[in-house]
Design an enzyme around this catalytic site. Structure first.
Site, PDB file in Angstrom:
ATOM      1  N   GLU A   1       0.846  -1.197   0.000  1.00 12.73           N
ATOM      2  CA  GLU A   1       0.000   0.000   0.000  1.00 12.73           C
ATOM      3  C   GLU A   1       0.885   1.251   0.000  1.00 12.73           C
ATOM      4  O   GLU A   1       0.626   2.231  -0.694  1.00 12.73           O
ATOM      5  CB  GLU A   1      -0.916  -0.025   1.231  1.00 12.73           C
TER       6      GLU A   1
ATOM      7  N   ARG B   1       3.878  31.972 -20.683  1.00 10.13           N
ATOM      8  CA  ARG B   1       3.445  33.167 -19.949  1.00 10.13           C
ATOM      9  C   ARG B   1       4.563  34.225 -19.941  1.00 10.13           C
ATOM     10  O   ARG B   1       5.729  33.885 -19.753  1.00 10.13           O
ATOM     11  CB  ARG B   1       3.098  32.751 -18.504  1.00 10.13           C
TER      12      ARG B   1
END
Ligand SMILES: Cc1cc2nc3c(=O)[nH]c(=O)nc-3n(C[C@H](O)[C@H](O)[C@H](O)COP(=O)(O)OP(=O)(O)OC[C@H]3O[C@@H](n4cnc5c(N)ncnc54)[C@H](O)[C@@H]3O)c2cc1C
Length: 386
Positions: free
Chosen positions: A251, A277
């Site tokens: 996990e 940008r």
């Protein structure tokens, strides 16, 4: 999106896995990505996502073919899980379904249990969940208050769980319960609940969260739910805690895989943005600060990915120990937090806007330091090896 790390393929990635990667990416681009914004707004993704994913062969890829799986190894799940994150579908509970729920049944279930549940998990007929956490306890699993008491030939299940991934969709829930409430770890068993029309079972709220907006993380309630004797996973009571301890490294590795893929996505999105940008007559990438920030992030992410590949390779060979898995979960989720924060800054105000994926990534990233065992618990486990 720019491939930010651009590392050579790791040794564990076979030709077959490269094909699986391409197939998964194509499926997600066609069937999932176009809907992600709507599901995010709805705070929910529909049940048929599970059926579609199963049909594409992406559920239970590491389960043996005789139980309906694809007959792969953990590496197959790793490839698929990475693609979910690269596509921006971190809210999907499939890594837990395939990489956590199904392995408990494969490793600890009786032959009959495996034949009953695994094919239905692989086909998407059943969605799996694991219910450990309770309102009163999360990290300290020995202190769970949910009980499965003997009653006739079976059990009666009582208790409440919270924060459960797949809580609204789940048809099969592995519930951590005390079969002997007088005992600590030795009293814990894993009980498999088929939710169907189980009397006394109730789903609570789908919880509102900081991130993973479309995930159905929920409360669950069990009130005198009658269970047959075969609901006990395996054949012996009191094995639950040991089963959890054996499965938790996988996990943790899944969280680390998720973290690195999210980092790759954050960097890719940011590099693309700063190249277009402009401010003060220059592209944002042309400021030395931007270059230095991204150079630092890329260096740390590259080192982390190499460590992750080392962990995956060891795990596929059955050699990954708890301490190393805990280190990967801890290091990579912390790094994810730092990198998403720094990347968001380079987007300026747009980084704060929900419609920009970097904003969602920043919010989604936070929980990786909390679930699958908090990073404090990871450090406790690592410290035991000192
Ligand atoms: C989105 C989401 C999905 C989740 N999915 C699932 C799921 O599917 N199934 C499931 O069972 N659970 C799930 N969880 C629950 C998650 O695993 C728990 O929240 C986590 O284990 C921490 O437990 P807790 O919230 O009770 O915190 P607590 O255990 O109360 O901890 C509170 C704080 O104390 C610290 N702390 C606790 N013990 C120690 C110690 N010994 N030393 C130092 N510090 C300590 C913790 O690190 C934390 O910072 C999910 C949680 C979230 C947010």
């Amino acid at each position: 999106m720019t491939n930010a790390l651009n590392l050579p393929r790791p040794a564990w990635m076979s030709e077959e896995l490269v094909l699986l990667e391409e197939q998964t990416r194509r499926f997600l681009a066609a069937e999932i990505v176009p809907h992600l914004d709507r599901w995010h707004e709805d705070h929910f993704y529909p049940r048929d996502v599970w059926n579609k994913t199963a049909k594409a062969g992406l559920l239970c890829a590491s389960m043996p073919e005789e139980y309906g799986g694809a007959g792969g190894t953990f590496a197959h799940d790793a490839v698929i899980d990475r693609e979910y994150s690269l596509a921006g579908f971190d809210a999907f509970g499939a890594p837990l379904h395939s990489g956590i729920v199904a392995p408990y049944i494969l490793h600890y279930g009786t032959e009959e249990q495996k034949r009953r549940w695994l094919p239905r998990l692989a086909s998407g007929e059943m969605v799996g969940a694991i219910a450990m956490s309770e309102p009163g306890t999360g990290s300290d699993l020995q202190a769970v208050r949910t009980t499965a008491k003997r009653s006739g030939n079976g059990y009666l299940l009582n208790g409440s769980k919270t924060f459960i991934t797949n809580g609204q969709h789940a048809d099969l829930i592995i519930v951590v319960a005390k079969t002997d409430p007088k005992q600590g770890a030795k009293g814990v068993s894993l009980m498999v609940v088929e939710t169907g029309d189980a009397p006394g079972f109730r789903r609570g709220r789908k919880l509102k969260k900081l991130g993973l907006d479309s995930a159905d993380t929920s409360e669950l309630f069990f009130e005198d739910v009658p269970l047959p004797a075969e609901a006990l996973l395996g054949i012996e009571e009191g094995q639950g805690f040991y089963q959890l301890m054996k499965e938790l490294p996988q996990e943790r590795l899944i969280v680390a895989i998720n973290a690195i893929a999210m980092i790759e996505r954050a960097l890719g999105l940011t590099i693309d943005y700063v190249k277009q940008r402009q401010a003060f007559g220059k592209k944002i990438i042309d400021f030395q600060n931007t270059q230095f920030v991204l150079a630092e992030c890329k260096s740390e992410a590259t080192a982390a990915k190499v460590f992750l590949d080392h962990c995956i390779e060891r795990h596929v060979k059955g050699e990954l120990d708890t301490v190393t898995a805990s280190m990967a979960k801890y290091l990579h989720s912390e790094l994810l937090g730092r990198i998403t924060d720094r990347c968001l800054q380079l987007f300026g105000g747009y980084g704060y806007m929900d419609e920009y994926p970097i904003s969602r990534l920043y919010r989604d990233a936070r929980v990786l330091r909390i679930y699958a065992g908090t990073n404090e618990i990871m450090k406790l486990l690592i410290a035991r090896s000192l």
